[in-house]
Structure formats: C-alpha cells, structure tokens
Design an enzyme around this catalytic site. Structure first.
Site, PDB file in Angstrom:
ATOM      1  N   TYR A  64       0.838  -1.209   0.000  1.00 50.18           N
ATOM      2  CA  TYR A  64       0.000   0.000   0.000  1.00 50.18           C
ATOM      3  C   TYR A  64       0.862   1.243   0.000  1.00 50.18           C
ATOM      4  O   TYR A  64       2.029   1.221   0.388  1.00 50.18           O
ATOM      5  CB  TYR A  64      -0.996   0.004   1.161  1.00 50.18           C
ATOM      6  CG  TYR A  64      -0.397   0.216   2.535  1.00 50.18           C
ATOM      7  CD1 TYR A  64      -0.249   1.503   3.059  1.00 50.18           C
ATOM      8  CD2 TYR A  64       0.008  -0.855   3.317  1.00 50.18           C
ATOM      9  CE1 TYR A  64       0.288   1.702   4.325  1.00 50.18           C
ATOM     10  CE2 TYR A  64       0.537  -0.669   4.579  1.00 50.18           C
ATOM     11  CZ  TYR A  64       0.676   0.620   5.081  1.00 50.18           C
ATOM     12  OH  TYR A  64       1.211   0.816   6.328  1.00 50.18           O
ATOM     13  N   CYS A  65       0.278   2.332  -0.475  1.00 46.15           N
ATOM     14  CA  CYS A  65       0.946   3.632  -0.506  1.00 46.15           C
ATOM     15  C   CYS A  65      -0.035   4.655   0.071  1.00 46.15           C
ATOM     16  O   CYS A  65      -0.805   4.324   0.958  1.00 46.15           O
ATOM     17  CB  CYS A  65       1.377   3.975  -1.933  1.00 46.15           C
ATOM     18  SG  CYS A  65       0.002   4.012  -3.125  1.00 46.15           S
ATOM     19  N   TYR A  66      -0.013   5.877  -0.423  1.00 47.56           N
ATOM     20  CA  TYR A  66      -0.933   6.903   0.076  1.00 47.56           C
ATOM     21  C   TYR A  66      -2.372   6.634  -0.374  1.00 47.56           C
ATOM     22  O   TYR A  66      -3.291   6.600   0.425  1.00 47.56           O
ATOM     23  CB  TYR A  66      -0.514   8.292  -0.416  1.00 47.56           C
ATOM     24  CG  TYR A  66       0.755   8.785   0.187  1.00 47.56           C
ATOM     25  CD1 TYR A  66       0.774   9.370   1.455  1.00 47.56           C
ATOM     26  CD2 TYR A  66       1.964   8.675  -0.492  1.00 47.56           C
ATOM     27  CE1 TYR A  66       1.948   9.832   2.021  1.00 47.56           C
ATOM     28  CE2 TYR A  66       3.140   9.127   0.066  1.00 47.56           C
ATOM     29  CZ  TYR A  66       3.130   9.707   1.319  1.00 47.56           C
ATOM     30  OH  TYR A  66       4.300  10.144   1.877  1.00 47.56           O
TER      31      TYR A  66
END
Length: 107
Positions: A64-66
């Site tokens: 996951y990222c932002y």
C-alpha cells in the site's frame, strides 16, 4: 496468478491477517513514522533488490501507498520478479485507516 491484483481494504485486511503475509508500506519514511498499518514494513525503491531476494516468492505480498497508485508500480516489479501472490491496495493508507479515523496509528 500472473501479474498482480488490485484489491480493496476488506480483502487487503483479510490477506494481511494470514500467517506469512508480507505487508509493505511504500510511502516516505516521515509518513510511515506518523502512522501505518500494524505489521507493515516501510520500504523504498532502494530496498527493492534486497527485498526481491529476501521475501518468499510464494507468500502473499500486500503493498500500500498513500492512495493506491505507487503501490501498483511496486506490485508490477514484484510480479515481474516471480512473486506469485501480489496485491496492490486501492485507496492506500488513507482508505485503510478509514474516513472516521481520528488519528493514524503510531508505531
């Protein structure tokens, strides 16, 4: 599976709860320090060569990222290196922590 799958938060949480799943947070270290999903490991591009060698290619890998865009970049890389069970989380950390979250979980 060939490539990687884009998944939502509920599915990401279920997969992350499985024994042996690697959970990678590809946001910058400052954002990670301010809050992240329990059990996540913060990684950047410079760590990729080591991770490709270190992580099990048969265990689930949830990234996951932002908001769910950069995680797709990382997911493609892992899939190209033979990882069989790779997931990119749509909505990223912002969706994972939810709209009603008062504050992110601190380390």
């Amino acid at each position: 599976m060939s490539g990687y799958q884009r998944i939502g938060i509920a599915e990401a949480q279920a997969i992350a709860a499985r024994e042996g799943t690697a959970l990678l947070d590809v946001r910058d270290p400052r954002a990670f320090a301010q809050g992240h999903v329990d059990g996540a490991r913060n990684v950047g591009e410079k760590e990729l060569p080591n991770l490709v060698e270190e992580l099990s290619k048969s265990a689930p890998l949830v990234i996951y990222c932002y908001h769910g865009n950069s995680s797709q970049f990382y997911a493609r890389i892992f899939a190209a290196h033979g990882f069989a069970d790779v997931y990119s989380v749509d909505g990223g950390y912002e969706a994972w922590r939810g709209p009603n979250a008062a504050a992110p979980s601190a380390p």
